[in-house]
Design a protein around this motif. Structure first.
Motif, short mmCIF file in Angstrom:
data_model
loop_
_atom_site.label_atom_id
_atom_site.label_comp_id
_atom_site.label_asym_id
_atom_site.label_seq_id
_atom_site.Cartn_x
_atom_site.Cartn_y
_atom_site.Cartn_z
N GLU A 1 -2.17 1.64 -7.78
CA GLU A 1 -1.49 0.36 -7.62
C GLU A 1 -2.14 -0.38 -6.45
O GLU A 1 -2.16 0.12 -5.32
N PHE A 2 -2.67 -1.55 -6.73
CA PHE A 2 -3.47 -2.25 -5.71
C PHE A 2 -3.44 -3.74 -6.03
O PHE A 2 -3.63 -4.15 -7.17
N GLY A 3 -3.21 -4.55 -5.00
CA GLY A 3 -3.20 -6.00 -5.21
C GLY A 3 -2.21 -6.67 -4.30
O GLY A 3 -1.62 -6.06 -3.40
N ARG A 4 -1.99 -7.98 -4.53
CA ARG A 4 -1.18 -8.77 -3.61
C ARG A 4 0.28 -8.34 -3.56
O ARG A 4 0.96 -8.55 -2.53
N ASP B 194 5.96 -3.89 -3.72
CA ASP B 194 6.56 -3.08 -4.79
C ASP B 194 6.66 -1.61 -4.40
O ASP B 194 7.67 -0.95 -4.69
N ARG B 195 5.63 -1.09 -3.74
CA ARG B 195 5.66 0.34 -3.37
C ARG B 195 6.70 0.60 -2.28
O ARG B 195 7.40 1.61 -2.32
N ARG B 196 6.78 -0.27 -1.31
CA ARG B 196 7.79 -0.08 -0.27
C ARG B 196 9.20 -0.20 -0.84
O ARG B 196 10.12 0.49 -0.41
N GLY B 197 9.35 -1.08 -1.83
CA GLY B 197 10.67 -1.21 -2.46
C GLY B 197 11.10 0.06 -3.18
O GLY B 197 12.28 0.37 -3.26
N ARG B 198 10.11 0.82 -3.69
CA ARG B 198 10.41 2.09 -4.36
C ARG B 198 10.37 3.27 -3.40
O ARG B 198 10.60 4.41 -3.80
N GLY B 199 10.00 3.01 -2.15
CA GLY B 199 9.89 4.08 -1.18
C GLY B 199 8.64 4.91 -1.33
O GLY B 199 8.60 6.08 -0.91
N ASP B 200 7.58 4.32 -1.91
CA ASP B 200 6.34 5.05 -2.14
C ASP B 200 5.31 4.91 -1.02
O ASP B 200 4.22 5.47 -1.10
N GLY B 201 5.62 4.13 0.00
CA GLY B 201 4.69 3.99 1.11
C GLY B 201 3.60 2.96 0.85
O GLY B 201 3.67 2.17 -0.10
N LYS B 202 2.57 2.97 1.68
CA LYS B 202 1.50 1.97 1.58
C LYS B 202 0.69 2.17 0.30
O LYS B 202 0.61 3.27 -0.24
N PRO B 203 0.06 1.10 -0.18
CA PRO B 203 -0.80 1.22 -1.36
C PRO B 203 -1.98 2.14 -1.08
O PRO B 203 -2.48 2.22 0.05
N GLU B 204 -2.44 2.83 -2.12
CA GLU B 204 -3.62 3.68 -1.98
C GLU B 204 -4.86 2.81 -1.81
O GLU B 204 -4.85 1.61 -2.08
N THR B 205 -5.93 3.44 -1.37
CA THR B 205 -7.20 2.75 -1.19
C THR B 205 -8.22 3.29 -2.18
O THR B 205 -8.02 4.35 -2.79
N PHE B 206 -9.34 2.57 -2.34
CA PHE B 206 -10.42 3.07 -3.18
C PHE B 206 -11.76 2.72 -2.54
O PHE B 206 -11.85 1.80 -1.71
N ASN B 207 -12.78 3.46 -2.91
CA ASN B 207 -14.12 3.27 -2.35
C ASN B 207 -15.05 2.65 -3.39
O ASN B 207 -14.99 3.00 -4.58
#
Length: 498
Positions: free
Chosen positions: A342-345, A350-363
């Motif tokens: 999950e990545f984007g504006r 959305d992740r904080r609303g579900r309690g999932d923490g910060k968005p993941e990163t990618f290389n």
């Protein structure tokens, strides 16, 4: 010279002509036009004051652009042209490692004109033979060894000449989201296109994919079929087949395979782009137009690609169908290095609303991509130097400084200056200054430590260290503009789709 027929049993469906929708900055990741910054070969003037006559390659380029199904049946004479072979020779690095025959750039140049005439004649009458490549290895950032092939000097010359001729055809075919090893295109253009695509389109999910051992698994049979879509000159096809079949020489043993193309030769990047153009690019472009209902952003650099989606269900469906597509052509995604994140504006909200923490990163292309916001609260993609790349480079610097331990300080300073400037030129993107400063601090720390070991009384005090730092180590520098700024200059407000 050419015939207009196409292959009726083509394994892929050519992309439809794009629509005429209005221009957008993000459209730099789409389209199929000739890359900006890749001007056509200059025209020649027969007499002063007379209009320019199109060059041979320009005529090929125009024909390829006019008819995308046209097959070119007479190309070899452009390859064995003495001027083109000479240009290819001069483009080779003078300090390049010799191939299996031991011939260096300097050796070949001792009788350059005689060697080129002989090579041209052998190409003309079909007597040219490709030699096996010499196996070499370079370290990867993760500590493993990347296998490379070192062709002979003569093979390099012929491959470069072939690439120049074939680029005149394929640059009109390759799609806009393909950036790797193409004239006038660079990794930073791919990075900018990705950042703009994610920032301006409705991207909520990112597929970070990795093809498992791509260069070692592409199937020769399929590659030849793909080449035949455009190239009808059997002599050029045989040249490509000779390089594919030449094999690798390692520890005195020659090995051949029906799969893979050895990295290291000039022809390998073009062949890989042709393979993925038919297997991935055209299929993905068709999938995006016909099956996706939301936004889809694609950026590919060689065998590295990232795809952004608006809807998760579409991303999952695309991933499943892509795996089936790859399997048909002998490719596979690496299961441990392929992720849908999950990545984007809206990912952070959305992740904080579900309690999932910060968005993941990618290389991608040496940078870790992170969701963040500007000081004004606007979403942006933060690009930071990958930590393992930074550590790997510092390890190389440490090894080299140890080897140079007893050289004059000026020599060491010149070396470190070149290292830092090269690092800044690639990693000096906006918002990455902290990582640049960390690299400079690491280089300075290693240098001071090595200088302190030069003798028993070799301790460097703070004043001396500061003097050396000011004299030899350039400060971090942001060398690249913001993505939207650069894309605005490249596209000049126009879409590459047209």
């Amino acid at each position: 010279m050419m015939d207009g027929g196409g292959k009726s049993d083509s394994p892929v469906v050519p992309a439809k002509p794009p629509n005429n929708s209005g221009p957008s900055e993000a459209e730099v990741v789409e389209g199929r036009g000739l890359a900006k910054g890749n001007p056509p070969e200059s025209n020649t003037l027969r007499t002063q004051g007379r209009a320019g006559v199109p060059s041979a390659l320009e005529r090929i380029r125009e024909a390829a652009r006019r008819n995308r199904k046209q097959r070119f049946t007479a190309l070899l004479h452009h390859v064995y042209d003495i001027e083109r072979l000479r240009s290819a020779y001069l483009a080779i690095k003078r300090d390049a490692v010799a191939g299996v025959d031991g011939v260096t750039w300097q050796d070949y140049g001792e009788d350059l004109e005689g060697n080129l005439r002989d090579l041209s004649e052998r190409l003309k009458r079909g007597a040219y033979r490709a030699k096996p490549v010499r196996r070499a290895y370079i370290p990867k950032p993760d500590g493993r060894q990347r296998p490379l092939g070192v062709p002979t000097l003569e093979d390099k010359v012929v491959q470069r000449a072939v690439v120049e001729v074939l680029n005149a055809i394929y640059e009109s075919d390759f799609l806009g989201f393909s950036y790797g090893f193409r004239p006038g295109r660079s990794p930073h253009q791919a990075l900018d296109a990705l950042a703009v695509g994610i920032g301006t389109r409705k991207v909520n999910w990112v597929l970070d994919a990795d093809i498992r051992d791509f260069f070692g698994t592409l199937v020769h049979g399929w590659l030849v079929k793909f080449v035949e879509h455009r190239i009808g000159d059997k002599r050029v096809e045989r040249l490509i087949q000779k390089w594919l079949a030449a094999g690798v020489l390692e520890d005195g043993k020659r090995t051949r395979s029906e799969e893979g193309t050895v990295q290291g030769g000039s022809i390998s990047p073009l062949l890989s782009n042709i393979y993925l153009h038919y297997v991935f690019d055209l299929w993905t472009e068709r999938w995006r137009r016909k099956q996706a209902h939301g936004d889809v952003v694609v950026v590919r650099f060689a065998d590295d690609f990232v795809v952004g989606f608006e809807h998760r269900e579409e991303a999952e469906r695309y991933l499943g169908e892509l795996c089936e597509r790859f399997a048909k052509f002998g490719l596979a995604l690496h299961p441990e290095k392929t992720r849908l994140i999950e990545f984007g504006r809206f990912a952070d909200r959305d992740r904080r609303g579900r309690g999932d923490g910060k968005p993941e990163t990618f290389n991608f292309l040496g940078f870790t991509h992170i969701c963040t916001k500007t000081q004004k609260g606007h979403f942006t993609v933060l690009r930071q130097t990958m930590k393992n790349r930074l550590r790997a480079k510092l390890k190389v610097v440490k090894t080299e400084l140890t080897r140079r331990m007893h050289e004059p300080i000026a020599n060491m300073g010149v070396y470190l200056r070149s290292v830092l400037l090269g690092h800044y030129r690639y990693y000096g993107v906006p918002l990455n200054r902290r990582a640049l400063e960390a690299f400079m601090a690491g280089v300075f720390r290693l240098w001071r430590r090595v200088l302190g070991r030069r003798s028993q009384n070799g301790r460097i005090d703070a004043r001396q260290a500061k003097s050396l730092e000011i004299r030899w180590l350039p400060r971090p520098e942001i060398c690249h503009p913001y993505p939207l700024v650069r894309l605005g200059v490249i596209t000049q407000g126009k879409s590459r789709m047209r």
